[in-house]
Design an enzyme around this catalytic site. Structure first.
Site, PDB file in Angstrom:
ATOM      1  N   CYS A  85       0.844  -1.195   0.000  1.00 54.96           N
ATOM      2  CA  CYS A  85       0.000   0.000   0.000  1.00 54.96           C
ATOM      3  C   CYS A  85       0.883   1.251   0.000  1.00 54.96           C
ATOM      4  O   CYS A  85       1.629   1.474  -0.946  1.00 54.96           O
ATOM      5  CB  CYS A  85      -1.004  -0.040   1.154  1.00 54.96           C
ATOM      6  SG  CYS A  85      -2.354   1.160   0.960  1.00 54.96           S
ATOM      7  N   HIS A 186      -3.848  -5.026  -0.495  1.00 55.19           N
ATOM      8  CA  HIS A 186      -3.466  -5.474   0.837  1.00 55.19           C
ATOM      9  C   HIS A 186      -3.456  -7.001   0.879  1.00 55.19           C
ATOM     10  O   HIS A 186      -4.515  -7.615   1.012  1.00 55.19           O
ATOM     11  CB  HIS A 186      -4.453  -4.947   1.885  1.00 55.19           C
ATOM     12  CG  HIS A 186      -4.308  -3.496   2.181  1.00 55.19           C
ATOM     13  ND1 HIS A 186      -3.480  -3.013   3.170  1.00 55.19           N
ATOM     14  CD2 HIS A 186      -4.891  -2.409   1.611  1.00 55.19           C
ATOM     15  CE1 HIS A 186      -3.546  -1.692   3.203  1.00 55.19           C
ATOM     16  NE2 HIS A 186      -4.397  -1.304   2.264  1.00 55.19           N
ATOM     17  N   GLU A 188      -2.654  -8.846   3.280  1.00 51.20           N
ATOM     18  CA  GLU A 188      -3.129  -9.293   4.591  1.00 51.20           C
ATOM     19  C   GLU A 188      -4.648  -9.276   4.706  1.00 51.20           C
ATOM     20  O   GLU A 188      -5.210  -9.858   5.640  1.00 51.20           O
ATOM     21  CB  GLU A 188      -2.502  -8.435   5.699  1.00 51.20           C
ATOM     22  CG  GLU A 188      -3.079  -7.041   5.866  1.00 51.20           C
ATOM     23  CD  GLU A 188      -2.570  -6.001   4.893  1.00 51.20           C
ATOM     24  OE1 GLU A 188      -2.866  -4.809   5.091  1.00 51.20           O
ATOM     25  OE2 GLU A 188      -1.871  -6.368   3.908  1.00 51.20           O
TER      26      GLU A 188
END
Length: 206
Positions: A85, A186, A188
Site C-alpha cells: 500500500c 493489501h 493481509e
C-alpha cells in the site's frame, strides 16, 4: 534456521495484520522492528504503510538510520523487498498528496490522485478487484485482491509495471524492479489470494 524477515515499524503500518498474514503464509522468522541494525541483518524486508504519503515518508525518515539501513539492505545487498500500500508508494520518486513530497526514489514515478474516467465511481477505490499481470513476474498471478486507496503509483518506465487493476480505467496494482516489488492491494486482507502471494514472496529468489 528460518529466514529473518524484518517487518518495518515506523508507526505508519497495519503491522499486526501483516505480521499475522506472513506467519499464516509460513514465515517463521518475522521480526517487527524499528531497529536499523535488524533491517540490515534481515534476509527479507517488508514495508507496510497506511495513511498519507507525506506523513508516512516523514515517519520513516524520523526513525534514526532507518532510510540508510533500507538503502543498504535493499539497494546495496539486494535483499528481497516488499512494499504494501503506502509502503509501495514510498518507492516512487515523489507523491502528490497534500503537496509534492520526495519518496525513496527506488522506482521512477509519481504517486498521483486516483481520477476514474467514470465520475460515478467513488474515491477511495475500496473493496475487491481484479489483479491483472502487466508483465511476467514470479510473484504476480491473476486473481482478486482487496484494495483501499485514493492515490496511485504512475511508474515512469512501463517495464516496472507488474500488474494493473481497473477503477474507471487501468491503475497500478503492482510495481517491480530487480529485488523489489510493491503492491497497492493489501495481501493481509486478501484472504487466499493474499496468503498465496505472500508465500510466493517468501520463496522468491530474485
Amino acid at each position: 534456521m528460518p529466514e529473518r524477515i524484518a517487518l518495518v515499524d515506523y508507526g505508519a503500518g497495519n503491522l499486526r495484520s501483516v505480521e499475522n498474514a506472513l506467519r499464516a503464509a509460513g514465515a517463521e522468522g518475522v521480526v517487527v522492528t524499528a531497529d536499523p541494525q535488524a533491517v540490515r541483518a534481515a534476509d527479507r524486508i517488508v514495508l507496510p504503510g497506511v495513511g498519507a504519503f507525506a506523513n508516512c515518508m516523514g515517519a520513516l525518515s524520523a526513525v534514526p538510520g532507518m532510510v540508510a539501513a533500507l538503502e543498504e539492505a535493499v539497494r546495496g545487498r539486494a535483499r528481497p523487498f516488499l512494499g504494501v500500500c503506502v509502503g509501495m508508494q514510498l518507492m516512487a520518486d515523489a507523491g502528490e498528496e497534500h503537496g509534492r513530497h520526495a519518496g525513496l526514489g527506488w522506482i521512477g514515478g509519481t504517486v498521483r490522485l486516483l481520477a476514474p474516467a467514470d465520475a460515478a465511481l467513488k474515491v477511495p477505490h475500496m473493496g475487491w478487484n481484479d489483479v491483472v499481470a502487466a508483465a511476467a513476474h514470479p510473484l504476480i498471478v491473476p486473481g482478486e485482491a482487496y484494495f483501499l486507496h485514493s492515490y496511485v503509483f504512475d511508474p515512469a518506465d512501463p517495464a516496472h509495471l507488474a500488474a494493473t487493476s481497473d477503477h474507471g480505467g487501468a491503475l497500478t496494482a503492482a510495481v517491480a524492479r530487480d529485488n523489489m516489488v510493491g503492491v497497492q492491494f493489501h495481501p493481509e486482507k486478501s484472504q487466499a489470494y493474499g496468503l498465496a502471494f505472500l508465500r510466493r514472496f517468501l520463496d522468491w529468489r530474485p
